[in-house]
Design a protein around this motif. Structure first.
Motif, PDB file in Angstrom:
ATOM      1  N   SER A 131       9.058  61.598 -16.900  1.00 19.12           N
ATOM      2  CA  SER A 131       8.176  61.474 -15.743  1.00 19.12           C
ATOM      3  C   SER A 131       7.965  62.867 -15.160  1.00 19.12           C
ATOM      4  CB  SER A 131       8.778  60.540 -14.687  1.00 19.12           C
ATOM      5  OG  SER A 131       7.869  60.305 -13.632  1.00 19.12           O
ATOM      6  N   TYR A 132       6.915  63.026 -14.356  1.00 20.42           N
ATOM      7  CA  TYR A 132       6.665  64.323 -13.736  1.00 20.42           C
ATOM      8  C   TYR A 132       6.072  64.142 -12.344  1.00 20.42           C
ATOM      9  CZ  TYR A 132       1.704  63.734 -14.904  1.00 20.42           C
ATOM     10  OH  TYR A 132       0.414  63.266 -14.998  1.00 20.42           O
ATOM     11  N   ILE A 133       6.023  65.263 -11.613  1.00 19.63           N
ATOM     12  CA  ILE A 133       5.403  65.263 -10.285  1.00 19.63           C
ATOM     13  C   ILE A 133       4.213  66.211 -10.270  1.00 19.63           C
ATOM     14  CG2 ILE A 133       7.513  64.623  -9.079  1.00 19.63           C
ATOM     15  CD1 ILE A 133       7.864  67.521  -8.206  1.00 19.63           C
ATOM     16  N   GLU A 134       3.298  65.919  -9.368  1.00 19.11           N
ATOM     17  CA  GLU A 134       2.128  66.754  -9.144  1.00 19.11           C
ATOM     18  C   GLU A 134       1.960  66.884  -7.639  1.00 19.11           C
ATOM     19  OE1 GLU A 134      -0.349  69.244 -10.267  1.00 19.11           O
ATOM     20  OE2 GLU A 134      -0.201  67.838 -11.924  1.00 19.11           O
ATOM     21  N   GLN A 163      -3.224  68.327  -2.020  1.00 14.33           N
ATOM     22  CA  GLN A 163      -3.633  68.629  -0.648  1.00 14.33           C
ATOM     23  C   GLN A 163      -2.669  69.564   0.059  1.00 14.33           C
ATOM     24  OE1 GLN A 163      -5.767  64.390   0.099  1.00 14.33           O
ATOM     25  NE2 GLN A 163      -5.074  65.383   1.952  1.00 14.33           N
ATOM     26  N   ASN A 164      -2.456  70.726  -0.528  1.00 14.69           N
ATOM     27  CA  ASN A 164      -1.641  71.764   0.096  1.00 14.69           C
ATOM     28  C   ASN A 164      -0.249  71.259   0.476  1.00 14.69           C
ATOM     29  OD1 ASN A 164      -1.298  74.434   0.890  1.00 14.69           O
ATOM     30  ND2 ASN A 164      -1.877  73.981   3.007  1.00 14.69           N
ATOM     31  N   ARG A 165       0.381  70.546  -0.456  1.00 14.62           N
ATOM     32  CA  ARG A 165       1.749  70.024  -0.307  1.00 14.62           C
ATOM     33  C   ARG A 165       1.871  68.850   0.671  1.00 14.62           C
ATOM     34  NH1 ARG A 165       6.204  74.537  -1.166  1.00 14.62           N
ATOM     35  NH2 ARG A 165       5.225  75.629  -2.882  1.00 14.62           N
ATOM     36  N   GLU A 166       0.759  68.270   1.057  1.00 13.28           N
ATOM     37  CA  GLU A 166       0.813  67.100   1.928  1.00 13.28           C
ATOM     38  C   GLU A 166       1.277  65.875   1.144  1.00 13.28           C
ATOM     39  OE1 GLU A 166      -2.100  64.342   4.723  1.00 13.28           O
ATOM     40  OE2 GLU A 166      -2.807  66.326   4.131  1.00 13.28           O
ATOM     41  N   PHE A 167       0.905  65.832  -0.141  1.00 10.40           N
ATOM     42  CA  PHE A 167       1.253  64.712  -1.008  1.00 10.40           C
ATOM     43  C   PHE A 167       1.877  65.200  -2.309  1.00 10.40           C
ATOM     44  CE2 PHE A 167      -2.331  63.040   1.456  1.00 10.40           C
ATOM     45  CZ  PHE A 167      -1.861  61.787   1.831  1.00 10.40           C
ATOM     46  N   VAL A 168       2.776  64.387  -2.839  1.00 13.59           N
ATOM     47  CA  VAL A 168       3.334  64.584  -4.177  1.00 13.59           C
ATOM     48  C   VAL A 168       3.197  63.249  -4.899  1.00 13.59           C
ATOM     49  CG1 VAL A 168       5.431  65.050  -5.515  1.00 13.59           C
ATOM     50  CG2 VAL A 168       5.004  66.321  -3.419  1.00 13.59           C
ATOM     51  N   SER A 169       2.692  63.299  -6.127  1.00 14.52           N
ATOM     52  CA  SER A 169       2.626  62.056  -6.902  1.00 14.52           C
ATOM     53  C   SER A 169       3.763  62.027  -7.920  1.00 14.52           C
ATOM     54  CB  SER A 169       1.275  61.919  -7.617  1.00 14.52           C
ATOM     55  OG  SER A 169       1.061  62.979  -8.518  1.00 14.52           O
ATOM     56  N   ASN A 170       4.336  60.856  -8.094  1.00 16.39           N
ATOM     57  CA  ASN A 170       5.301  60.600  -9.167  1.00 16.39           C
ATOM     58  C   ASN A 170       4.483  59.955 -10.271  1.00 16.39           C
ATOM     59  OD1 ASN A 170       8.324  59.581  -7.326  1.00 16.39           O
ATOM     60  ND2 ASN A 170       7.262  61.518  -7.429  1.00 16.39           N
ATOM     61  N   SER A 171       4.376  60.618 -11.411  1.00 13.12           N
ATOM     62  CA  SER A 171       3.441  60.175 -12.443  1.00 13.12           C
ATOM     63  C   SER A 171       4.053  60.163 -13.838  1.00 13.12           C
ATOM     64  CB  SER A 171       2.221  61.110 -12.466  1.00 13.12           C
ATOM     65  OG  SER A 171       1.554  61.107 -11.247  1.00 13.12           O
ATOM     66  N   GLY A 172       3.341  59.494 -14.733  1.00  6.68           N
ATOM     67  CA  GLY A 172       3.643  59.553 -16.151  1.00  6.68           C
ATOM     68  C   GLY A 172       4.965  58.944 -16.575  1.00  6.68           C
ATOM     69  N   LEU A 173       5.504  58.006 -15.816  1.00  3.11           N
ATOM     70  CA  LEU A 173       6.776  57.386 -16.198  1.00  3.11           C
ATOM     71  C   LEU A 173       6.610  56.624 -17.509  1.00  3.11           C
ATOM     72  CD1 LEU A 173       9.727  56.631 -15.587  1.00  3.11           C
ATOM     73  CD2 LEU A 173       8.855  54.711 -14.239  1.00  3.11           C
ATOM     74  N   GLU A 218      14.431  57.298 -10.134  1.00  2.00           N
ATOM     75  CA  GLU A 218      15.274  57.816  -9.062  1.00  2.00           C
ATOM     76  C   GLU A 218      15.358  59.344  -9.122  1.00  2.00           C
ATOM     77  OE1 GLU A 218      18.917  55.618  -9.601  1.00  2.00           O
ATOM     78  OE2 GLU A 218      18.117  53.860  -8.552  1.00  2.00           O
ATOM     79  N   LYS A 219      15.492  59.884 -10.327  1.00  2.00           N
ATOM     80  CA  LYS A 219      15.611  61.341 -10.496  1.00  2.00           C
ATOM     81  C   LYS A 219      14.308  62.056 -10.128  1.00  2.00           C
ATOM     82  CE  LYS A 219      18.466  64.397 -12.512  1.00  2.00           C
ATOM     83  NZ  LYS A 219      19.819  64.638 -12.063  1.00  2.00           N
ATOM     84  N   ILE A 220      13.154  61.486 -10.520  1.00  2.00           N
ATOM     85  CA  ILE A 220      11.879  62.139 -10.210  1.00  2.00           C
ATOM     86  C   ILE A 220      11.589  62.038  -8.711  1.00  2.00           C
ATOM     87  CG2 ILE A 220      10.181  60.269 -10.610  1.00  2.00           C
ATOM     88  CD1 ILE A 220       9.871  63.853 -11.936  1.00  2.00           C
ATOM     89  N   PHE A 221      11.987  60.926  -8.096  1.00  2.00           N
ATOM     90  CA  PHE A 221      11.833  60.775  -6.648  1.00  2.00           C
ATOM     91  C   PHE A 221      12.712  61.806  -5.926  1.00  2.00           C
ATOM     92  CE2 PHE A 221      13.158  58.755  -2.606  1.00  2.00           C
ATOM     93  CZ  PHE A 221      11.915  58.685  -1.993  1.00  2.00           C
ATOM     94  N   ASP A 222      13.963  61.947  -6.358  1.00  2.00           N
ATOM     95  CA  ASP A 222      14.862  62.949  -5.763  1.00  2.00           C
ATOM     96  C   ASP A 222      14.294  64.360  -5.919  1.00  2.00           C
ATOM     97  OD1 ASP A 222      16.621  60.943  -5.027  1.00  2.00           O
ATOM     98  OD2 ASP A 222      18.036  61.333  -6.670  1.00  2.00           O
ATOM     99  N   LEU A 223      13.731  64.649  -7.086  1.00  2.00           N
ATOM    100  CA  LEU A 223      13.125  65.961  -7.326  1.00  2.00           C
ATOM    101  C   LEU A 223      11.957  66.187  -6.359  1.00  2.00           C
ATOM    102  CD1 LEU A 223      12.930  68.567  -9.049  1.00  2.00           C
ATOM    103  CD2 LEU A 223      11.410  67.287 -10.592  1.00  2.00           C
ATOM    104  N   ALA A 258       9.551  50.127  -4.386  1.00  2.00           N
ATOM    105  CA  ALA A 258       9.922  49.426  -3.146  1.00  2.00           C
ATOM    106  C   ALA A 258      11.384  49.677  -2.795  1.00  2.00           C
ATOM    107  CB  ALA A 258       9.639  47.939  -3.277  1.00  2.00           C
ATOM    108  N   LYS A 259      12.259  49.674  -3.794  1.00  2.00           N
ATOM    109  CA  LYS A 259      13.683  49.928  -3.543  1.00  2.00           C
ATOM    110  C   LYS A 259      13.938  51.348  -3.047  1.00  2.00           C
ATOM    111  CE  LYS A 259      15.551  46.378  -6.523  1.00  2.00           C
ATOM    112  NZ  LYS A 259      16.233  46.020  -7.745  1.00  2.00           N
ATOM    113  N   LEU A 260      13.042  52.275  -3.378  1.00  2.00           N
ATOM    114  CA  LEU A 260      13.176  53.657  -2.929  1.00  2.00           C
ATOM    115  C   LEU A 260      12.531  53.884  -1.563  1.00  2.00           C
ATOM    116  CD1 LEU A 260      12.491  55.463  -6.318  1.00  2.00           C
ATOM    117  CD2 LEU A 260      14.670  55.390  -5.088  1.00  2.00           C
ATOM    118  N   GLY A 261      11.877  52.855  -1.017  1.00  2.00           N
ATOM    119  CA  GLY A 261      11.268  52.989   0.304  1.00  2.00           C
ATOM    120  C   GLY A 261       9.757  53.153   0.307  1.00  2.00           C
ATOM    121  N   PHE A 262       9.125  53.008  -0.859  1.00  2.00           N
ATOM    122  CA  PHE A 262       7.668  53.065  -0.921  1.00  2.00           C
ATOM    123  C   PHE A 262       7.099  51.776  -0.340  1.00  2.00           C
ATOM    124  CE2 PHE A 262       8.820  56.123  -4.096  1.00  2.00           C
ATOM    125  CZ  PHE A 262       7.725  56.918  -4.376  1.00  2.00           C
ATOM    126  N   GLU A 263       5.918  51.884   0.246  1.00  2.00           N
ATOM    127  CA  GLU A 263       5.189  50.725   0.744  1.00  2.00           C
ATOM    128  C   GLU A 263       3.829  50.670   0.069  1.00  2.00           C
ATOM    129  OE1 GLU A 263       5.114  51.495   4.959  1.00  2.00           O
ATOM    130  OE2 GLU A 263       7.091  50.614   5.220  1.00  2.00           O
TER     131      GLU A 263
END
Length: 181
Positions: free
Chosen positions: A63-66, A69-79, A96-101, A125-130
């Motif tokens: 998985s990776y992050i991107e 918007q100037n660090r306003e958002f980070v996407s967890n992608s490509g799992l 869990e590891k990509i979310f922690d990163l 959802a378990k990590l707190g996403f809505e």
């Protein structure tokens, strides 16, 4: 099994990862934003990817992050998890590891994920996403252009990037919920 930050040495797995991403999406009959091996390698070199390997250095998951918007958002992608290792808890460990990163590298960013998969929705959802509308995640055109290779892109485009078959999920750090910086 080891789940760790990917490095440039893991570039040897990039084609295998992107091939499995595409194959998996096709077999599920759902859309996916197609990634190139070079884009996966770039994430590895930037320290924005997580990889899972066996003790014999066989690729298991990724998985990776991107950043948007100037660090306003980070996407967890490509799992993605290799078919031989699915239903073993690897996806959860990678998620869990990509979310922690994401939280370590960009602690003040909202973290989002879009998916059609119920398992990913449950992990989020378990990590707190809505669950949120697409209006609540990045407006950056480059993100939505990444959806062009998805079979559902015309639907997304016809809805002005405000609705599609994916579900958007968002994690908002406490300091942003309370208005603190």
């Amino acid at each position: 099994m080891t789940v760790r930050l990917a490095t440039c040495e893991d570039a040897v797995y990039a084609k295998q990862i992107t091939d499995e991403m595409e194959s998996s999406a096709l077999s599920r009959g759902c859309g996916i934003s197609k990634r190139s091996p070079s884009s996966i390698i770039k994430k590895m070199k930037e320290g924005k990817a997580v990889i899972a390997l066996t003790s014999k250095n066989e690729w298991v998951g990724f998985s990776y992050i991107e950043v948007w918007q100037n660090r306003e958002f980070v996407s967890n992608s490509g799992l993605i998890v290799s078919p031989a290792y699915r239903k073993c808890g690897i996806a959860k460990a990678i998620k869990e590891k990509i979310f922690d990163l994401s939280r370590q590298r960009f602690p003040n960013a909202k973290v989002f994920s879009i998916t059609t998969g119920l398992a990913v929705m449950k992990m989020n959802a378990k990590l707190g996403f809505e669950t949120v509308t697409f209006n609540e995640i990045t407006k950056e055109k480059k993100f939505w252009e990444g959806c062009k290779s998805c079979v559902n892109y015309q639907t997304l485009k016809s809805k002005d990037c405000k609705n599609c078959f994916c579900t958007a999920m968002l994690f908002t750090p406490e300091n942003l919920k309370t208005g603190e910086n």
